[in-house]
Design a protein around this motif. Sequence first.
Motif, mmCIF file in Angstrom:
data_model
loop_
_atom_site.group_PDB
_atom_site.id
_atom_site.type_symbol
_atom_site.label_atom_id
_atom_site.label_comp_id
_atom_site.label_asym_id
_atom_site.label_seq_id
_atom_site.Cartn_x
_atom_site.Cartn_y
_atom_site.Cartn_z
ATOM 1 N N TRP A 110 0.834 -1.205 0.000
ATOM 2 C CA TRP A 110 0.000 0.000 0.000
ATOM 3 C C TRP A 110 0.867 1.254 0.000
ATOM 4 O O TRP A 110 0.601 2.207 -0.739
ATOM 5 N N TYR A 111 1.939 1.234 0.802
ATOM 6 C CA TYR A 111 2.829 2.400 0.835
ATOM 7 C C TYR A 111 3.519 2.587 -0.512
ATOM 8 O O TYR A 111 3.660 3.715 -1.000
ATOM 9 N N ARG A 112 3.946 1.480 -1.126
ATOM 10 C CA ARG A 112 4.597 1.569 -2.430
ATOM 11 C C ARG A 112 3.647 2.168 -3.477
ATOM 12 O O ARG A 112 4.069 2.973 -4.319
ATOM 13 N N LEU A 113 2.384 1.796 -3.419
ATOM 14 C CA LEU A 113 1.402 2.339 -4.366
ATOM 15 C C LEU A 113 1.148 3.824 -4.113
ATOM 16 O O LEU A 113 0.957 4.605 -5.056
ATOM 17 N N ALA A 114 1.127 4.209 -2.847
ATOM 18 C CA ALA A 114 0.826 5.604 -2.500
ATOM 19 C C ALA A 114 2.038 6.511 -2.634
ATOM 20 O O ALA A 114 1.884 7.739 -2.711
ATOM 21 N N ARG A 115 3.226 5.930 -2.669
ATOM 22 C CA ARG A 115 4.460 6.717 -2.639
ATOM 23 C C ARG A 115 4.546 7.785 -3.732
ATOM 24 O O ARG A 115 4.873 8.949 -3.412
ATOM 25 N N PRO A 116 4.282 7.484 -5.009
ATOM 26 C CA PRO A 116 4.396 8.543 -6.030
ATOM 27 C C PRO A 116 3.496 9.736 -5.753
ATOM 28 O O PRO A 116 3.892 10.891 -5.962
ATOM 29 N N HIS A 117 2.287 9.480 -5.297
ATOM 30 C CA HIS A 117 1.347 10.570 -5.013
ATOM 31 C C HIS A 117 1.800 11.382 -3.805
ATOM 32 O O HIS A 117 1.687 12.611 -3.798
ATOM 33 N N VAL A 118 2.356 10.690 -2.792
ATOM 34 C CA VAL A 118 2.839 11.392 -1.600
ATOM 35 C C VAL A 118 4.030 12.275 -1.943
ATOM 36 O O VAL A 118 4.096 13.441 -1.539
ATOM 37 N N VAL A 119 4.967 11.734 -2.719
ATOM 38 C CA VAL A 119 6.165 12.495 -3.082
ATOM 39 C C VAL A 119 5.794 13.715 -3.919
ATOM 40 O O VAL A 119 6.344 14.813 -3.743
ATOM 41 N N SER A 120 4.851 13.550 -4.831
ATOM 42 C CA SER A 120 4.443 14.683 -5.668
ATOM 43 C C SER A 120 3.778 15.771 -4.832
ATOM 44 O O SER A 120 3.970 16.961 -5.110
ATOM 45 N N ARG A 121 3.020 15.380 -3.823
ATOM 46 C CA ARG A 121 2.364 16.374 -2.955
ATOM 47 C C ARG A 121 3.388 17.063 -2.046
ATOM 48 O O ARG A 121 3.287 18.277 -1.805
ATOM 49 N N LEU A 122 4.362 16.293 -1.539
ATOM 50 C CA LEU A 122 5.371 16.866 -0.647
ATOM 51 C C LEU A 122 6.362 17.735 -1.394
ATOM 52 O O LEU A 122 6.878 18.710 -0.858
ATOM 53 N N GLY A 123 6.661 17.317 -2.626
ATOM 54 C CA GLY A 123 7.649 18.059 -3.421
ATOM 55 C C GLY A 123 7.141 19.418 -3.862
ATOM 56 O O GLY A 123 7.911 20.308 -4.155
#
Length: 273
Positions: free
Chosen positions: A260-273
Amino acid sequence: MSDTVYSASPELRRPRLFAAKALADLRASGMIAWRLLYSNLRVRHRRAFLGYLWLLLPAIGTALICNYIQSHRIISIRPTALPYPLFVLSGMILWQCFVDAVNAPLQHLTAGRQLITRSRVPHEAIILAGVMEVLVNAAIRIAVLMLILAFWVPLAPTALLIPVGVLALVLLGLAIGLALAPLGLLYDDVGRVTTLAMAFWFFLTPVIYPLPDSGLLLFNPVAPLLVASRAWLIGRWYGTFGFCIVLGGSIVALILAWLWYRLARPHVVSRLG
């Protein structure tokens, strides 16, 4: 140096590639995690005058307060297999291992936000460093607990299984913490709610009182892990079946939380970046 590109396209369209990348990041995380662990331990305890004593002071303080309450009959607690101060102390130490594991993923990912958004360091390395720190702290607590118990009551051979109980608690806590981490990185409310939930969960767990014979508390997943681990200290096998069921479920839950974290990671990084 090549850039790492996170795409919003569903990664599960190519499940084999998704699994291969996940395993590759996990394999590459070991050495990085050791370096992060060393750095974290130096920074975390360099600014604390009492250092590693803070790993024990909350448990010792709670044990003393509960013993005072119990001895003065302020609250009636039925007899325990261990002397009550040791009962509470061992329960608190095991509970702290679980809570530390719940908090570790979000705490370390938040502290390493610059790494996960601006470098190619695998997120698993940061999480693994947090897990290693939890295990180091747990080892110190358990070693002190064993020394205290050795002077008070005879230790049974089953006490050697305590590391298994600690590991089971860490796995369960890590599964919960990792599942909450993506939302926790985006919303601070998740961390605050988790802290509040842990406070309520504490009173629903047989840390300072024996597990009742019936009721909803029997469905608390932490209960069989904590009760069985504490029973091993005195040579009993109470709750071993429930322990095995929760341990198996924790392993499955941890794998699912990681995916689940691996799937969510791209979206989280884009929001944090």
